[in-house]
Design a protein around this motif. Structure first.
Motif, short mmCIF file in Angstrom:
data_model
loop_
_atom_site.label_atom_id
_atom_site.label_comp_id
_atom_site.label_asym_id
_atom_site.label_seq_id
_atom_site.Cartn_x
_atom_site.Cartn_y
_atom_site.Cartn_z
N LYS A 168 41.43 54.03 37.67
CA LYS A 168 40.28 53.26 38.16
C LYS A 168 40.65 51.77 38.26
CE LYS A 168 37.06 56.31 35.73
NZ LYS A 168 36.04 56.36 34.64
N PRO A 169 41.57 51.42 39.14
CA PRO A 169 41.96 50.00 39.27
C PRO A 169 40.90 49.22 40.07
CG PRO A 169 43.16 51.31 40.87
CD PRO A 169 42.34 52.28 40.07
N LEU A 170 40.79 47.95 39.75
CA LEU A 170 39.78 47.12 40.41
C LEU A 170 40.30 45.70 40.56
CD1 LEU A 170 36.75 47.02 41.39
CD2 LEU A 170 36.18 46.25 39.07
N LEU A 171 40.18 45.15 41.76
CA LEU A 171 40.53 43.74 41.99
C LEU A 171 39.34 42.86 41.67
CD1 LEU A 171 42.39 43.47 45.44
CD2 LEU A 171 43.40 43.37 43.16
N TYR A 172 39.58 41.83 40.89
CA TYR A 172 38.56 40.82 40.56
C TYR A 172 39.05 39.52 41.21
CZ TYR A 172 37.17 37.17 37.04
OH TYR A 172 36.77 36.02 36.39
N ILE A 173 38.47 39.19 42.37
CA ILE A 173 39.02 38.15 43.24
C ILE A 173 38.31 36.82 43.01
CG2 ILE A 173 39.35 37.51 45.67
CD1 ILE A 173 39.06 40.65 46.19
N GLY A 174 39.08 35.77 42.80
CA GLY A 174 38.51 34.46 42.54
C GLY A 174 38.83 33.44 43.62
N GLY A 175 38.36 32.24 43.41
CA GLY A 175 38.52 31.18 44.40
C GLY A 175 39.96 30.79 44.65
N GLY A 176 40.86 31.15 43.74
CA GLY A 176 42.26 30.80 43.91
C GLY A 176 42.89 31.42 45.14
N ASP A 179 39.72 50.96 34.59
CA ASP A 179 40.74 51.05 33.54
C ASP A 179 41.89 50.06 33.77
OD1 ASP A 179 42.07 52.23 35.63
OD2 ASP A 179 42.45 54.14 34.63
N LEU A 180 41.90 49.41 34.93
CA LEU A 180 42.87 48.34 35.18
C LEU A 180 42.18 47.27 36.02
CD1 LEU A 180 45.75 47.18 35.04
CD2 LEU A 180 46.24 48.39 37.18
N LEU A 181 42.11 46.09 35.47
CA LEU A 181 41.47 44.97 36.17
C LEU A 181 42.56 43.99 36.61
CD1 LEU A 181 38.57 43.80 36.84
CD2 LEU A 181 38.88 42.37 34.82
N ILE A 182 42.61 43.71 37.90
CA ILE A 182 43.61 42.75 38.39
C ILE A 182 42.86 41.49 38.79
CG2 ILE A 182 45.48 42.34 40.03
CD1 ILE A 182 44.30 45.85 39.72
N ALA A 183 42.96 40.47 37.96
CA ALA A 183 42.30 39.19 38.23
C ALA A 183 43.21 38.37 39.14
CB ALA A 183 42.03 38.45 36.93
N VAL A 184 42.69 38.02 40.32
CA VAL A 184 43.51 37.32 41.31
C VAL A 184 42.91 35.94 41.55
CG1 VAL A 184 44.56 37.50 43.59
CG2 VAL A 184 43.80 39.57 42.42
N GLY A 185 43.54 34.92 41.01
CA GLY A 185 43.03 33.56 41.19
C GLY A 185 41.63 33.39 40.63
N ALA A 186 41.36 34.05 39.53
CA ALA A 186 40.03 34.00 38.90
C ALA A 186 40.22 33.60 37.44
CB ALA A 186 39.34 35.34 38.99
N ARG A 187 39.16 33.10 36.80
CA ARG A 187 39.37 32.49 35.48
C ARG A 187 38.42 32.99 34.39
NH1 ARG A 187 35.81 27.97 34.99
NH2 ARG A 187 34.86 27.36 36.97
N PHE A 188 37.81 34.16 34.56
CA PHE A 188 36.98 34.77 33.53
C PHE A 188 35.86 33.82 33.07
CE2 PHE A 188 40.97 36.99 33.55
CZ PHE A 188 40.61 38.32 33.42
#
Lengths: 548, 85
Positions: free
Chosen positions: A198-206, A264-273
């Motif tokens: 269950k991978p998921l991209l968490y996309i940020g302003g970066g 089950d896998l979060l890929i934070a891309v240019g994001a800062r939680f």
């Protein structure tokens, strides 16, 4: 050539063609140099407006925005804009005049220690102490503002240095050392992606700041990985992309927030939680391993301990981790959640439902329209219900949440992109915070469309008072607002006021087809709230969806 | 948790202000500080003891971002500092 002429010349060498500002005593030599110096200057009607116009210019183009102010109050008025640019990583160079060097530290007229003030709200700041420093400092300022994680840089220039003789400076040839990509980490990321169910991209302003939108879209198209985005990343993924669920967090979509909790896998891309994204941090994606991709080392492990991090340019990293995935059941689940929890626009009675109005506007507006929103309920409705082609077309004060941001940001965006429509969406509270910038719109005859959603309240604060402060509406009632259409007309901006659903179609046509600026004032009920809402301190799957 | 940091930076009038602000803002109390400027090298050498419940890497990563900082080293953590005190 004096120091002020030198500054204008240096701006041109940095390919600056447009600046925003407000003159005053300690910056007069620079304004004299700007008079016929070959750089366009737009007079805003408050230094905060100038800073936010520079932000709108920068965010709508990817270029460095430049704003100018005098010493003392001119400089202090810039501060909120600089803080906004810092929290949203916007490349800005702010130039302030300072009292002459021999008066610094004497509490001279309009003297304030702007360097000291700037420490908490800039990426870096300079005080020019000699003519020799001027050239190197301007060059460094543009490099610092635009490199790595972008941000605002301040240059404080004493008046005697502006008046005095300049010293020739030749631009250094920047030798950029290309960092080689971490192949081991890339392979590890691909392995983690391939085994994840269950991978998921968490996309940020970066992503937008890195100019990596194409690379992100290629990855999503090839891998078909589900994704969510932050407020600042709206526009990175096409809104109709099959497994894209929209914004995550406090006012994110239900599908996004549930997907975060289930992945089950979060890929934070240019994001800062950010706390507005994570809700209760300990329970944010609590079953997921995390891969963090970011240019800023300081963001790694700042709030969430990650399994793997890659600190590098997203333009390089995203193509490198692109891989085929076998996640059919997860994709089906995401698709079902998108349908089950889709936005609904059924709304009883004749009063206008702002989310439906904004959705209709998004469907009608021309391609490549820039939306500049202010801060409050309308900002969240824009994020939830409008859609744009690219992140540079959605300009919103995300990190600082600066009321009054929308109209001046729209000024900057419209100046930068005269061939595109620019719409400022504001609320009655925010609009009044920089209302003087209507004067800038008039002065430059900017064809900005202003959609003013008016509930005669500070709506977001009122919503929280209703939900969390027992309905004690302390200082949020604005029934004494001015007549906004009359106010706009004082600046030669035509407009109209509507309050019922039956008026919307024709009003939107007039709004979109007006040749110049236009104000569409929309009255809505003060009872309308932004849903869903993750209450403070709650995990993201504990959303409130109505008052009941 | 106490930590001892050694920091090298290019000389500038406001460097110490920047450094101390970052420490405070990021949640670290400065227990002791010694700063010396080497005019020949145009550099500032700072020895800093800070205290916080937060992981020291949260601070060192922010200090490394200050323009002009050339080196940040975490020399000792709590036990060693006590032993040598």
């Amino acid at each position: 050539m004096n120091g002020a002429n030198f500054v204008v010349q240096a701006l041109k060498e940095q390919n600056v063609s447009q600046v925003f500002g407000y003159p005053g005593g300690a910056i007069m030599p620079l304004y004299d140099a700007l008079f016929d110096g070959g750089v366009n200057h737009l007079l805003c009607r408050h230094e905060q407006g100038a800073a936010m116009a520079a932000i709108g210019y920068a965010r709508s183009t990817g270029k460095v925005g430049v704003c100018i102010a005098t010493s003392g109050p001119g400089a202090t008025n810039l501060i909120t804009g600089l803080a906004d640019a810092l929290l949203d990583s916007v490349p800005i160079v702010a130039i302030t005049g300072q009292v002459p060097t021999y008066l610094i530290g004497t509490d001279a007229f309009q003297e304030i220690d702007v360097l000291g003030l700037s420490l908490a709200c800039t990426k870096h700041s300079f005080m020019v102490s000699s003519a020799e420093e001027l050239g190197p400092i301007i060059e460094q300022a543009f490099e610092i503002a635009s490199s790595g994680r972008p941000g605002p840089v301040l240059i404080d220039i004493p008046k005697d240095i502006q008046i005095g003789p300049s010293v020739t400076h030749h631009l250094a040839k920047l030798v950029k050392t290309e960092k080689s990509i971490d192949h081991k980490a890339i392979e590890q990321a691909k392995s983690m992606l391939q085994v994840a169910q269950k991978p998921l991209l968490y996309i940020g302003g970066g992503v937008g700041m890195a100019g990596a939108v194409k690379e992100l879209r290629d990855l999503i198209k090839y891998s078909k990985i589900p994704s969510v985005c932050t407020l600042k990343a709206i526009g990175c993924v096409p809104h109709d992309s099959p497994f894209f669920m929209g914004m995550v967090g406090m006012h994110g979509s239900k599908a996004s927030n549930l997907a975060i909790q289930e992945c089950d896998l979060l890929i934070a891309v240019g994001a800062r939680f950010d706390d507005r994204v994570t809700g209760k941090l300990d329970e944010f994606a609590e079953n997921a391993k995390v891969i963090h991709l970011d240019i800023d080392t300081a963001e790694i492990d700042k709030l969430r301990q990650v399994t793997l991090s890659i600190t590098d340019d997203l333009k390089k990293v995203l193509p490198a981790i692109n891989t085929k995935l076998s996640i059919t059941s997860w994709q089906k689940h995401i698709a079902k959640m998108k349908i089950d929890y889709a936005n609904r626009y059924d709304h009883p009675g004749d009063p206008i439902f702002a989310p439906a109005l904004l959705r209709q506007l998004a469907e009608l507006m021309p391609a490549n329209t820039v939306i500049c929103s202010d801060v409050g309920q309308h900002q969240m409705w824009v994020a939830q219900h409008m859609f744009v082609d690219f992140p540079e077309n959605h300009i919103s004060s995300s990190g600082l949440g600066t009321m009054g941001f929308g109209v001046p940001a729209a000024v900057g965006a419209q100046v930068a992109r005269p061939d595109n429509m620019v719409i400022a969406v504001s609320g009655d509270g925010s609009f009044m915070m920089n209302v003087q910038e209507l004067g800038t719109i008039k002065r430059k005859q900017l064809p900005i469309k202003i959609l003013l959603i008016d509930n005669q309240r500070l709506g977001m604060v009122r919503q929280w008072q209703k939900l969390f402060f027992n309905g004690r509406y302390s200082e949020t009632v604005l029934t004494d607002n001015p007549d906004f259409v009359t106010l706009a007309s004082a600046f030669d901006i035509p407009g109209e006021s509507i309050k019922s659903k039956s008026q919307i179609d024709q009003a939107l046509q007039r709004f979109l087809n007006s040749d110049g600026a236009y104000l569409l004032h929309v009255s809505i009920s003060e009872e309308e709230n932004v849903w869903p809402l993750v209450p403070p301190g709650a995990p993201n799957d504990k959303m409130m969806e109505s008052v009941e | 948790m106490k930590s001892l940091l050694i920091i090298e930076a290019q000389k500038s009038p406001e460097f110490l202000e920047r450094l101390l602000r970052v420490c405070r803002h990021r949640g670290f109390t400065v227990d002791s500080i010694n700063a010396e400027t080497a005019n020949i090298k145009q550099s500032t050498h700072v020895t800093l003891t800070v205290c916080s419940d937060r992981d020291i890497s949260l601070l060192t990563k922010q200090i490394e971002k200050i323009v002009g900082v050339t080196q940040v080293a975490t020399l000792q953590q709590e036990q060693n500092i006590k032993a040598t005190a």
